[in-house]
Design an enzyme around this catalytic site. Structure first.
Site, PDB file in Angstrom:
ATOM      1  N   TYR A 153      -8.776  -1.380  -4.864  1.00 49.84           N
ATOM      2  CA  TYR A 153      -8.155  -1.939  -4.265  1.00 49.84           C
ATOM      3  C   TYR A 153      -7.636  -3.872  -4.494  1.00 49.84           C
ATOM      4  O   TYR A 153      -9.305  -4.257  -4.816  1.00 49.84           O
ATOM      5  CB  TYR A 153      -8.184  -1.765  -3.139  1.00 49.84           C
ATOM      6  CG  TYR A 153      -9.334  -2.420  -2.041  1.00 49.84           C
ATOM      7  CD1 TYR A 153      -9.204  -3.401  -1.589  1.00 49.84           C
ATOM      8  CD2 TYR A 153     -10.470  -1.655  -2.194  1.00 49.84           C
ATOM      9  CE1 TYR A 153      -9.869  -3.771  -0.623  1.00 49.84           C
ATOM     10  CE2 TYR A 153     -12.165  -2.349  -1.272  1.00 49.84           C
ATOM     11  CZ  TYR A 153     -11.178  -3.467  -0.669  1.00 49.84           C
ATOM     12  OH  TYR A 153     -12.897  -3.667   0.061  1.00 49.84           O
ATOM     13  N   PHE A 163      -7.251 -11.236   0.529  1.00 57.99           N
ATOM     14  CA  PHE A 163      -7.734 -11.253   1.315  1.00 57.99           C
ATOM     15  C   PHE A 163      -9.695 -10.601   1.646  1.00 57.99           C
ATOM     16  O   PHE A 163     -10.467 -10.729   2.153  1.00 57.99           O
ATOM     17  CB  PHE A 163      -7.697 -11.000   3.440  1.00 57.99           C
ATOM     18  CG  PHE A 163      -7.080  -9.759   3.189  1.00 57.99           C
ATOM     19  CD1 PHE A 163      -7.700  -8.896   3.371  1.00 57.99           C
ATOM     20  CD2 PHE A 163      -5.558  -9.650   3.475  1.00 57.99           C
ATOM     21  CE1 PHE A 163      -6.656  -7.246   3.495  1.00 57.99           C
ATOM     22  CE2 PHE A 163      -5.062  -8.291   3.482  1.00 57.99           C
ATOM     23  CZ  PHE A 163      -5.726  -7.363   3.203  1.00 57.99           C
ATOM     24  N   ASP A 164      -9.385  -9.674   0.436  1.00 57.98           N
ATOM     25  CA  ASP A 164     -10.128  -8.645   0.167  1.00 57.98           C
ATOM     26  C   ASP A 164      -9.694  -7.735  -1.276  1.00 57.98           C
ATOM     27  O   ASP A 164      -9.038  -7.390  -1.330  1.00 57.98           O
ATOM     28  CB  ASP A 164     -10.167  -7.259   0.923  1.00 57.98           C
ATOM     29  CG  ASP A 164     -11.794  -7.157   0.757  1.00 57.98           C
ATOM     30  OD1 ASP A 164     -12.586  -7.385  -0.468  1.00 57.98           O
ATOM     31  OD2 ASP A 164     -11.842  -5.486   1.890  1.00 57.98           O
ATOM     32  N   ILE A 181      -7.838   1.435   8.191  1.00 55.54           N
ATOM     33  CA  ILE A 181      -7.490   1.410   9.312  1.00 55.54           C
ATOM     34  C   ILE A 181      -6.353   2.421   8.967  1.00 55.54           C
ATOM     35  O   ILE A 181      -6.320   2.753   8.062  1.00 55.54           O
ATOM     36  CB  ILE A 181      -6.325   0.285   9.547  1.00 55.54           C
ATOM     37  CG1 ILE A 181      -5.821  -0.045   7.379  1.00 55.54           C
ATOM     38  CG2 ILE A 181      -7.711  -0.789   9.080  1.00 55.54           C
ATOM     39  CD1 ILE A 181      -5.284  -1.475   7.006  1.00 55.54           C
ATOM     40  N   TYR A 207      -4.235  -4.011  12.307  1.00 56.94           N
ATOM     41  CA  TYR A 207      -5.016  -4.677  13.129  1.00 56.94           C
ATOM     42  C   TYR A 207      -4.277  -5.460  14.217  1.00 56.94           C
ATOM     43  O   TYR A 207      -5.023  -5.994  15.015  1.00 56.94           O
ATOM     44  CB  TYR A 207      -5.716  -5.877  12.286  1.00 56.94           C
ATOM     45  CG  TYR A 207      -6.856  -5.551  11.326  1.00 56.94           C
ATOM     46  CD1 TYR A 207      -7.981  -4.927  11.608  1.00 56.94           C
ATOM     47  CD2 TYR A 207      -6.375  -5.936   9.747  1.00 56.94           C
ATOM     48  CE1 TYR A 207      -8.730  -4.002  10.217  1.00 56.94           C
ATOM     49  CE2 TYR A 207      -7.226  -4.926   8.572  1.00 56.94           C
ATOM     50  CZ  TYR A 207      -8.409  -4.385   9.420  1.00 56.94           C
ATOM     51  OH  TYR A 207      -9.383  -4.179   8.263  1.00 56.94           O
ATOM     52  N   PHE A 224      -1.319  -3.859  -0.268  1.00 51.50           N
ATOM     53  CA  PHE A 224      -2.504  -3.061  -0.837  1.00 51.50           C
ATOM     54  C   PHE A 224      -2.023  -2.762  -2.271  1.00 51.50           C
ATOM     55  O   PHE A 224      -1.598  -1.708  -2.108  1.00 51.50           O
ATOM     56  CB  PHE A 224      -3.239  -2.797   0.759  1.00 51.50           C
ATOM     57  CG  PHE A 224      -4.155  -3.037   0.983  1.00 51.50           C
ATOM     58  CD1 PHE A 224      -5.698  -3.559   1.109  1.00 51.50           C
ATOM     59  CD2 PHE A 224      -3.152  -3.033   2.100  1.00 51.50           C
ATOM     60  CE1 PHE A 224      -6.212  -3.569   1.816  1.00 51.50           C
ATOM     61  CE2 PHE A 224      -4.261  -2.794   3.505  1.00 51.50           C
ATOM     62  CZ  PHE A 224      -5.463  -3.994   3.433  1.00 51.50           C
TER      63      PHE A 224
END
Length: 235
Positions: A153, A163-164, A181, A207, A224
């Site tokens: 991902y 961010f990731d 999540i 979040y 994502f």
């Protein structure tokens, strides 16, 4: 928005006092000279404070007033316009208000993005508000609530900031379907092994008003790219 630490306030006071004391360096960077270690320390503190203020969103402060008030305080002048208790409360109120404005702006931006995105022909929307686009259907098993999945991902904000990313790390991630999540959990239950989807997750399925660390601000819509590599049945 971060709160100023006590060391940060002390550094600001030191900088302001030194800058008002003789202003030997001046405000023009071309006229600044660093002749001693104290000069270098003073200038370094100034750079640090300026950067911190920008990060706090306080780049429009009247630097002359800041310096004058700090010098008066350091020298013990009791004839100040705002006392220490009042100053602390005022700063707290202003920073809270700025944080609320920033969060409200982020919430509206996220809503506008989702509203525009849902109009696209290849984007599907679930009852919860989750949006997704199917890049590849997949043909394997579909994970259940108690299963574990292995995925590749990449997550980013609506401005494109990543961010990731397990893709960047070069190693797939593995986690329980119910251990992520809500937007992820819902999407995974709809996917099949081999599927590649792009998810658009509203903040209330991510979040929310808390955000996540420094990389995911409150009320952020998350995007994502997800590839479901394997479903590992739960016990």
């Amino acid at each position: 928005m971060k709160n100023l630490s006590i060391p940060g306030v002390m550094l600001m006071a030191l900088f302001a006092f030194n800058s008002c004391e003789d202003q030997k360096a001046g405000s023009d960077p071309e006229k600044v000279t660093l002749n001693t270690s104290l000069d270098s320390l003073s200038y370094s503190i100034g750079i640090s404070i300026g950067s911190n203020m920008n990060q706090q969103g306080l780049d429009s402060l009247d630097v002359d007033l800041v310096a004058a008030a700090m010098r008066a305080s350091i020298q013990g002048d009791t004839n100040v316009l705002i006392n220490m208790q009042e100053a602390g409360q005022y700063i707290q109120n202003q920073m809270q208000a700025a944080t609320q404005r920033q969060q409200e702006s982020s919430r509206h931006e996220g809503q506008a993005f989702l509203e525009d995105n849902r109009q696209k022909e290849d984007v599907q929307v679930t009852a919860s508000g989750l949006q997704y686009k199917i890049m590849e259907e997949g043909s394997g098993a579909r994970p259940g609530a108690n299963d574990t999945v292995r995925v590749h991902y990449e997550g980013r904000l609506t401005d494109g900031k990543v961010f990731d990313s397990s893709i960047e790390r070069g190693e797939p991630a593995q986690f329980p379907v119910n251990g992520v999540i809500p937007g992820w959990t819902e999407a995974l239950k709809l996917m099949k092994e081999g599927a590649k989807w792009q998810l658009y997750i509203p903040s209330d399925l991510a979040y929310g008003e808390r955000g996540a660390g420094a990389d995911i601000p409150p009320h952020s819509v998350l995007i994502f790219d997800v590839e479901l590599l394997k479903v590992i049945p739960g016990e």
